[in-house]
Scaffold this active site. Sequence first.
Site, PDB file in Angstrom:
ATOM      1  N   ASP A   1       0.769  -1.036  -0.176  1.00  0.00           N
ATOM      2  CA  ASP A   1       0.021  -0.077   0.236  1.00  0.00           C
ATOM      3  C   ASP A   1       0.951   1.169   0.016  1.00  0.00           C
ATOM      4  O   ASP A   1       1.869   1.364   0.788  1.00  0.00           O
ATOM      5  CB  ASP A   1      -0.816   0.079   1.204  1.00  0.00           C
ATOM      6  CG  ASP A   1      -1.932   1.029   1.119  1.00  0.00           C
ATOM      7  OD1 ASP A   1      -1.713   2.270   0.810  1.00  0.00           O
ATOM      8  OD2 ASP A   1      -3.031   0.677   1.010  1.00  0.00           O
TER       9      ASP A   1
ATOM     10  N   ASN B   1     -13.126  -3.412   2.707  1.00  0.00           N
ATOM     11  CA  ASN B   1     -14.107  -2.312   2.920  1.00  0.00           C
ATOM     12  C   ASN B   1     -15.119  -2.628   1.665  1.00  0.00           C
ATOM     13  O   ASN B   1     -14.778  -2.999   0.458  1.00  0.00           O
ATOM     14  CB  ASN B   1     -13.419  -0.996   2.608  1.00  0.00           C
ATOM     15  CG  ASN B   1     -12.530  -0.663   3.678  1.00  0.00           C
ATOM     16  OD1 ASN B   1     -12.594  -1.025   4.916  1.00  0.00           O
ATOM     17  ND2 ASN B   1     -11.325  -0.067   3.613  1.00  0.00           N
TER      18      ASN B   1
ATOM     19  N   GLN C   1     -14.106   2.283   1.112  1.00  0.00           N
ATOM     20  CA  GLN C   1     -13.678   1.882   0.100  1.00  0.00           C
ATOM     21  C   GLN C   1     -13.601   3.158  -1.002  1.00  0.00           C
ATOM     22  O   GLN C   1     -14.565   3.679  -1.186  1.00  0.00           O
ATOM     23  CB  GLN C   1     -14.517   0.829  -0.576  1.00  0.00           C
ATOM     24  CG  GLN C   1     -14.100   0.134  -1.916  1.00  0.00           C
ATOM     25  CD  GLN C   1     -15.039  -0.823  -2.495  1.00  0.00           C
ATOM     26  OE1 GLN C   1     -16.021  -1.391  -1.936  1.00  0.00           O
ATOM     27  NE2 GLN C   1     -14.616  -1.735  -3.451  1.00  0.00           N
ATOM     28  N   SER C   2     -12.357   3.092  -1.495  1.00  0.00           N
ATOM     29  CA  SER C   2     -12.028   4.284  -2.670  1.00  0.00           C
ATOM     30  C   SER C   2     -11.685   3.663  -4.057  1.00  0.00           C
ATOM     31  O   SER C   2     -11.812   4.354  -4.768  1.00  0.00           O
ATOM     32  CB  SER C   2     -10.852   5.266  -2.031  1.00  0.00           C
ATOM     33  OG  SER C   2      -9.775   4.332  -1.733  1.00  0.00           O
ATOM     34  N   VAL C   3     -11.218   2.280  -3.950  1.00  0.00           N
ATOM     35  CA  VAL C   3     -11.096   1.967  -5.266  1.00  0.00           C
ATOM     36  C   VAL C   3     -12.245   0.744  -5.627  1.00  0.00           C
ATOM     37  O   VAL C   3     -12.174  -0.236  -4.676  1.00  0.00           O
ATOM     38  CB  VAL C   3      -9.561   1.272  -5.257  1.00  0.00           C
ATOM     39  CG1 VAL C   3      -9.487   0.600  -6.782  1.00  0.00           C
ATOM     40  CG2 VAL C   3      -8.545   2.262  -5.268  1.00  0.00           C
TER      41      VAL C   3
ATOM     42  N   HIS D   1     -10.479  -5.914  -2.789  1.00  0.00           N
ATOM     43  CA  HIS D   1      -9.109  -6.009  -2.467  1.00  0.00           C
ATOM     44  C   HIS D   1      -9.335  -6.145  -1.004  1.00  0.00           C
ATOM     45  O   HIS D   1     -10.206  -5.722  -0.345  1.00  0.00           O
ATOM     46  CB  HIS D   1      -8.177  -4.809  -2.895  1.00  0.00           C
ATOM     47  CG  HIS D   1      -8.850  -3.519  -2.386  1.00  0.00           C
ATOM     48  ND1 HIS D   1      -9.671  -2.724  -3.047  1.00  0.00           N
ATOM     49  CD2 HIS D   1      -8.389  -2.604  -1.360  1.00  0.00           C
ATOM     50  CE1 HIS D   1     -10.052  -1.522  -2.276  1.00  0.00           C
ATOM     51  NE2 HIS D   1      -9.032  -1.535  -1.308  1.00  0.00           N
TER      52      HIS D   1
ATOM     53  N   HIS E   1      -6.977  -5.942   2.694  1.00  0.00           N
ATOM     54  CA  HIS E   1      -5.699  -5.305   3.270  1.00  0.00           C
ATOM     55  C   HIS E   1      -5.167  -6.238   4.137  1.00  0.00           C
ATOM     56  O   HIS E   1      -5.974  -6.659   4.917  1.00  0.00           O
ATOM     57  CB  HIS E   1      -6.326  -3.917   4.134  1.00  0.00           C
ATOM     58  CG  HIS E   1      -6.943  -2.692   3.323  1.00  0.00           C
ATOM     59  ND1 HIS E   1      -6.265  -1.784   2.779  1.00  0.00           N
ATOM     60  CD2 HIS E   1      -8.075  -2.575   2.486  1.00  0.00           C
ATOM     61  CE1 HIS E   1      -6.955  -0.916   2.060  1.00  0.00           C
ATOM     62  NE2 HIS E   1      -8.064  -1.807   2.001  1.00  0.00           N
TER      63      HIS E   1
END
Length: 117
Positions: free
Chosen positions: A34, A90, A97-99, A103, A105
Amino acid sequence: MSGEPSKTLFEKIIAREIPATIVFEDELCFAIRDINPVAPTHILLIPKKPMPRLCDAVPEDQALLGHLMLIATRIAEAEGYGDAYRLVVNNGAASGQSVFHLHLHIIAGRPLKWPPG
């Protein structure tokens, strides 16, 4: 305009259009460090199959989701945290969640409190 949806950040990384520090890759997924880590170890585990959110998974994705869990453990072990790490997913903007490409983490390397957030 072509009318095709734009690629997500992760699809661009998969296509090697954007550089990233890849720590693992197989035919189903890849893992990158990240760029804004919240702990000494913060790795994103990303399926190659585009899936915006976990809630978009279908029964046919069961094996892929299980694969991600097993690979997360393998990565945590390789990083030296096989028995002390956190997995975070997320799901949706309200969760952080931003993308919008599923995914996980993998977070480790410092004491983690509960509840998170």
